[in-house]
Design a protein around this motif. Structure first.
Motif, PDB file in Angstrom:
ATOM      1  N   ASN A 207       0.837  -1.205   0.000  1.00 46.25           N
ATOM      2  CA  ASN A 207       0.000   0.000   0.000  1.00 46.25           C
ATOM      3  C   ASN A 207       0.870   1.251   0.000  1.00 46.25           C
ATOM      4  O   ASN A 207       1.853   1.322   0.757  1.00 46.25           O
ATOM      5  CB  ASN A 207      -0.911   0.005   1.232  1.00 46.25           C
ATOM      6  CG  ASN A 207      -1.870  -1.166   1.241  1.00 46.25           C
ATOM      7  OD1 ASN A 207      -2.554  -1.419   0.258  1.00 46.25           O
ATOM      8  ND2 ASN A 207      -1.913  -1.894   2.354  1.00 46.25           N
ATOM      9  N   PHE A 209       2.009   5.002   0.882  1.00 45.28           N
ATOM     10  CA  PHE A 209       1.828   5.955   1.973  1.00 45.28           C
ATOM     11  C   PHE A 209       2.763   7.141   1.784  1.00 45.28           C
ATOM     12  O   PHE A 209       3.767   7.053   1.060  1.00 45.28           O
ATOM     13  CB  PHE A 209       2.138   5.302   3.331  1.00 45.28           C
ATOM     14  CG  PHE A 209       1.158   4.263   3.773  1.00 45.28           C
ATOM     15  CD1 PHE A 209      -0.064   4.616   4.324  1.00 45.28           C
ATOM     16  CD2 PHE A 209       1.452   2.909   3.631  1.00 45.28           C
ATOM     17  CE1 PHE A 209      -0.975   3.657   4.739  1.00 45.28           C
ATOM     18  CE2 PHE A 209       0.558   1.930   4.038  1.00 45.28           C
ATOM     19  CZ  PHE A 209      -0.664   2.319   4.593  1.00 45.28           C
ATOM     20  N   GLN A 248       4.418   8.852  11.712  1.00 40.46           N
ATOM     21  CA  GLN A 248       3.177   9.343  11.119  1.00 40.46           C
ATOM     22  C   GLN A 248       3.107   8.915   9.658  1.00 40.46           C
ATOM     23  O   GLN A 248       4.112   8.921   8.945  1.00 40.46           O
ATOM     24  CB  GLN A 248       3.114  10.879  11.185  1.00 40.46           C
ATOM     25  CG  GLN A 248       3.260  11.460  12.589  1.00 40.46           C
ATOM     26  CD  GLN A 248       2.028  11.321  13.425  1.00 40.46           C
ATOM     27  OE1 GLN A 248       0.916  11.509  12.932  1.00 40.46           O
ATOM     28  NE2 GLN A 248       2.200  11.021  14.711  1.00 40.46           N
ATOM     29  N   ARG A 250       0.360   9.057   5.990  1.00 44.29           N
ATOM     30  CA  ARG A 250      -0.846   9.586   5.340  1.00 44.29           C
ATOM     31  C   ARG A 250      -1.015   8.865   4.007  1.00 44.29           C
ATOM     32  O   ARG A 250      -0.044   8.583   3.317  1.00 44.29           O
ATOM     33  CB  ARG A 250      -0.705  11.101   5.115  1.00 44.29           C
ATOM     34  CG  ARG A 250      -1.933  11.740   4.477  1.00 44.29           C
ATOM     35  CD  ARG A 250      -1.877  13.266   4.583  1.00 44.29           C
ATOM     36  NE  ARG A 250      -0.914  13.876   3.698  1.00 44.29           N
ATOM     37  CZ  ARG A 250      -1.127  14.116   2.406  1.00 44.29           C
ATOM     38  NH1 ARG A 250      -2.264  13.754   1.839  1.00 44.29           N
ATOM     39  NH2 ARG A 250      -0.199  14.705   1.674  1.00 44.29           N
ATOM     40  N   ARG A 251      -2.249   8.556   3.658  1.00 41.32           N
ATOM     41  CA  ARG A 251      -2.498   7.975   2.336  1.00 41.32           C
ATOM     42  C   ARG A 251      -2.335   9.076   1.281  1.00 41.32           C
ATOM     43  O   ARG A 251      -2.618  10.243   1.558  1.00 41.32           O
ATOM     44  CB  ARG A 251      -3.884   7.351   2.282  1.00 41.32           C
ATOM     45  CG  ARG A 251      -4.063   6.213   3.287  1.00 41.32           C
ATOM     46  CD  ARG A 251      -5.319   5.411   3.030  1.00 41.32           C
ATOM     47  NE  ARG A 251      -5.544   4.449   4.104  1.00 41.32           N
ATOM     48  CZ  ARG A 251      -4.949   3.269   4.208  1.00 41.32           C
ATOM     49  NH1 ARG A 251      -4.064   2.915   3.277  1.00 41.32           N
ATOM     50  NH2 ARG A 251      -5.201   2.456   5.203  1.00 41.32           N
ATOM     51  N   SER A 256      -6.460  13.468   2.498  1.00 41.08           N
ATOM     52  CA  SER A 256      -6.382  12.377   3.468  1.00 41.08           C
ATOM     53  C   SER A 256      -5.746  12.896   4.754  1.00 41.08           C
ATOM     54  O   SER A 256      -5.156  13.982   4.788  1.00 41.08           O
ATOM     55  CB  SER A 256      -5.577  11.216   2.894  1.00 41.08           C
ATOM     56  OG  SER A 256      -4.261  11.637   2.563  1.00 41.08           O
ATOM     57  N   LYS A 258      -3.218  12.840   8.097  1.00 46.15           N
ATOM     58  CA  LYS A 258      -1.962  12.370   8.668  1.00 46.15           C
ATOM     59  C   LYS A 258      -2.264  11.831  10.061  1.00 46.15           C
ATOM     60  O   LYS A 258      -2.839  12.518  10.902  1.00 46.15           O
ATOM     61  CB  LYS A 258      -0.951  13.513   8.765  1.00 46.15           C
ATOM     62  CG  LYS A 258       0.420  13.082   9.280  1.00 46.15           C
ATOM     63  CD  LYS A 258       1.276  14.258   9.678  1.00 46.15           C
ATOM     64  CE  LYS A 258       1.570  15.184   8.529  1.00 46.15           C
ATOM     65  NZ  LYS A 258       2.464  16.297   8.932  1.00 46.15           N
ATOM     66  N   LEU A 259      -1.880  10.556  10.302  1.00 43.23           N
ATOM     67  CA  LEU A 259      -2.238   9.891  11.549  1.00 43.23           C
ATOM     68  C   LEU A 259      -1.048   9.086  12.079  1.00 43.23           C
ATOM     69  O   LEU A 259      -0.118   8.771  11.327  1.00 43.23           O
ATOM     70  CB  LEU A 259      -3.418   8.946  11.319  1.00 43.23           C
ATOM     71  CG  LEU A 259      -4.764   9.593  10.957  1.00 43.23           C
ATOM     72  CD1 LEU A 259      -5.744   8.536  10.482  1.00 43.23           C
ATOM     73  CD2 LEU A 259      -5.321  10.359  12.153  1.00 43.23           C
ATOM     74  N   HIS A 263      -2.184   3.511  13.323  1.00 41.62           N
ATOM     75  CA  HIS A 263      -3.589   3.672  12.939  1.00 41.62           C
ATOM     76  C   HIS A 263      -3.829   3.217  11.505  1.00 41.62           C
ATOM     77  O   HIS A 263      -4.891   2.676  11.190  1.00 41.62           O
ATOM     78  CB  HIS A 263      -4.004   5.152  13.056  1.00 41.62           C
ATOM     79  CG  HIS A 263      -4.392   5.575  14.428  1.00 41.62           C
ATOM     80  ND1 HIS A 263      -3.536   5.494  15.497  1.00 41.62           N
ATOM     81  CD2 HIS A 263      -5.554   6.097  14.906  1.00 41.62           C
ATOM     82  CE1 HIS A 263      -4.136   5.955  16.577  1.00 41.62           C
ATOM     83  NE2 HIS A 263      -5.368   6.321  16.251  1.00 41.62           N
ATOM     84  N   LEU A 264      -2.835   3.439  10.636  1.00 42.65           N
ATOM     85  CA  LEU A 264      -3.047   3.187   9.213  1.00 42.65           C
ATOM     86  C   LEU A 264      -2.561   1.817   8.759  1.00 42.65           C
ATOM     87  O   LEU A 264      -3.171   1.214   7.872  1.00 42.65           O
ATOM     88  CB  LEU A 264      -2.374   4.285   8.384  1.00 42.65           C
ATOM     89  CG  LEU A 264      -3.030   5.668   8.487  1.00 42.65           C
ATOM     90  CD1 LEU A 264      -2.327   6.666   7.569  1.00 42.65           C
ATOM     91  CD2 LEU A 264      -4.513   5.608   8.119  1.00 42.65           C
ATOM     92  N   SER A 344     -10.676  11.240  12.267  1.00 43.15           N
ATOM     93  CA  SER A 344     -10.650   9.893  11.699  1.00 43.15           C
ATOM     94  C   SER A 344     -11.545   8.910  12.443  1.00 43.15           C
ATOM     95  O   SER A 344     -11.751   7.785  11.979  1.00 43.15           O
ATOM     96  CB  SER A 344      -9.214   9.354  11.702  1.00 43.15           C
ATOM     97  OG  SER A 344      -8.787   9.080  13.029  1.00 43.15           O
TER      98      SER A 344
END
Length: 560
Positions: A207, A209, A248, A250-251, A256, A258-259, A263-264, A344
């Protein structure tokens, strides 16, 4: 002098200049660079003597700079041109870099130079260099230029030339991470250069990121590209040589969030070994002082972050020292609740409620520390609930150059909690408390000390501030009146509790917050959505654009 700050957004540098220019006696207004016609209108309304552009993403119209002197802050050395100046400096390993103050001309970054300053580079995130070295250099350049203007002197150079050169904007391909080719150190440099915006590209588990907030993972290894460990909310990714902790993600889709990395990546990290990594809280003792250092990315504190810091404070209170120093990160002390995690969540209202209650539990833990003195060492910028978190301490020692934003209202008229209705009036009085919360303006150390929001000034240089902090804390711990001050503090807290319990302040604040979170007015949720997703503003807030105050008053009268 009447000075208009023209900026893409009211970022940390723009806020610092706003504070320092006003403190120097200048009349300052702000116009966000939304549309050329709005810029022209702002100039017609304000009639500035000078326009300063601390942070722009597009050129100033020619008819504007031909009529009014426009000075643009360029985060590059003399001769450097292009929109990715600081990014390239990090990517290419520049030993020194700088800021150049350039007069606007048709050719971007090529006009007359009014001032410049250089500084040694640090191996760190772009945002950290921007908040410190670039901000200090830019502020110095602006005041050098003002001195020349006041002495009726012109620019120091007729055009921007020097050892720098023109370079294009960094491309996506310049920010791609390839663990099979790059070492962890090479990848870290790319992540540092891409920090904040737009992020470095990395494929994890098939995936894509965007990566932020990374650091070397000592003693961790594995197949290049594989997830190999986790530590709290961070995950470790192996590279050709070494591994990186990723804090951190982010997709890559537009808008989207930033987490925290865990989390992702979620299920992909569930079976990873837990390894001791970059913890947000660290405690040590030195000459009778307990130092509790904490760092949360960009100052945002989720429910879990608040619980973690509160637990660290509880553990510190089990130790002997009579002075406890809460030392936040020099980039950001705290900005209160974590709007990204809230956005989120399945229910933003429920997560907002959990987060503010966790923050309140943390603040109460500090307020109720009655067996020692607590010092909040605010060496980084603070906003909203983060400012009131610091006020829970007995003393607030603030680094020169730090900017405070002690208000909530810009977040959809949020009321705020963190016991601010108890802490703020106790520090500054009822009248000044209203002024602080209603003004919605950034505040520097002079105003903070004058109001009572800060009790001691630390030097502006981060290392010098840290040294002074240590010396002053050790002296406080050794002072003969320490025991008496603790006794007095305990008695004052008991009197305050008898007059009005902390629980009553909390209940009153949360009653208002519940309406923000669950009520019919969606302003908080709309403002949070726009803030987190960086939705461009359609107008400049009148609190900043003082030249538009008359428009607001006229609208009010017409509606009567």
């Amino acid at each position: 002098m009447r000075i208009l700050l023209l900026c893409h957004s009211f970022n940390s540098l723009s806020q610092r200049l706003h504070v320092d220019l006003r403190h120097a006696g200048h009349e300052v207004s702000v116009e966000l660079d939304i549309h050329d016609d709005l810029t022209r209108e702002a100039i017609a309304l304000f009639a500035p003597d000078l326009i300063i552009a601390p942070f722009l993403k597009r050129p100033i119209p020619a008819d504007v700079w031909r009529r009014t002197l426009c000075l643009i802050v360029h985060p590059g050395i003399r001769g450097d041109r292009g929109p990715s100046a600081l990014d390239w400096a990090i990517l290419e390993g520049e030993a020194t870099w700088g800021v150049t103050l350039i007069e606007a001309r048709e050719e971007i970054d090529a006009g007359p130079v009014w001032a410049w300053a250089e500084f040694p580079m640090r191996a760190t995130r772009k945002s950290s260099i921007y908040r410190h070295e670039v901000t200090e250099a830019a502020t110095a350049c602006v005041f050098k230029a003002l001195g020349r203007i006041e002495r009726s002197e012109g620019p120091v150079m007729p055009a921007n030339w020097g050892r720098g050169r023109e370079r294009p904007a960094c491309r996506k391909s310049d920010r791609v991470l390839d663990p099979t080719v790059q070492s962890a150190e090479d990848a870290l440099r790319i992540i540092h250069a891409s920090d904040g915006d737009p992020g470095a590209s990395l494929t994890i588990g098939g995936n894509p990121f965007l990566v932020f907030d990374a650091g070397l993972a000592a003693g961790v290894s594995g197949p290049p590209g594989a997830l190999v460990a986790r530590s709290r909310q961070a995950v470790a990714v192996a590279f050709r040589e070494g591994a990186l902790w990723i804090g951190q993600l982010r997709r890559p889709e537009a808008r989207s969030l930033k987490l925290p990395a865990l989390h992702l990546v979620g299920a992909d990290a569930a079976t990873l070994p837990v390894v001791s990594g970059p913890g947000p809280c660290r405690y040590h003792e030195e000459d009778g002082v307990g130092f509790l250092d904490f760092r949360f990315h960009n100052g945002a504190m989720s429910s879990g972050d608040c619980d973690l810091l509160r637990e660290a404070i509880v553990a510190a209170k089990a130790r002997a020292p009579g002075v406890l120093v809460l030392r936040g990160d020099a980039d950001c002390w705290s900005n209160g609740i974590h709007l990204g995690v809230i956005e989120s969540a399945d229910s933003a209202a429920d997560e907002s409620w959990r987060n503010i209650n966790a923050m309140n539990d943390l603040v109460r833990e500090i307020i109720e520390t009655d067996d020692r003195l607590v010092v909040a060492a605010v060496t980084g910028n603070a906003g909203a609930g983060g400012v009131f978190l610091s006020l829970a301490a007995d003393e607030v020692w603030m680094r020169d150059g730090v900017i405070l934003n002690p208000h909530y209202k810009d977040m959809g008229n949020l009321y705020g909690s963190e016991y601010w209705t108890y802490l703020l009036p106790a520090r500054v009085g009822e009248d000044r408390a209203r002024r602080v919360t209603q003004a919605r303006l950034p505040m520097g150390i002079e105003e903070a000390i004058d109001l009572g929001l800060a009790t001691r000034r630390l030097p502006g240089d981060v290392d010098a501030a840290d040294g002074e902090l240590r010396r002053a804390a050790v002296a406080l711990a050794a002072s003969p009146d320490l025991a008496g001050r603790i006794v007095e503090k305990r008695a004052r807290r008991a009197r305050d509790e008898a007059e009005k319990p902390l629980a009553a302040y909390r209940e009153e604040e949360l009653r208002r917050m519940r309406r923000n979170f669950y009520g019919f007015d969606p302003s908080y949720h709309v403002a949070r959505y726009n803030f987190i997703r960086k939705t461009p503003k359609s107008r400049t807030p009148v609190t900043l654009a003082i030249h538009r105050a008359g428009d607001v008053e006229n609208d009010r009268r017409r509606s009567m």
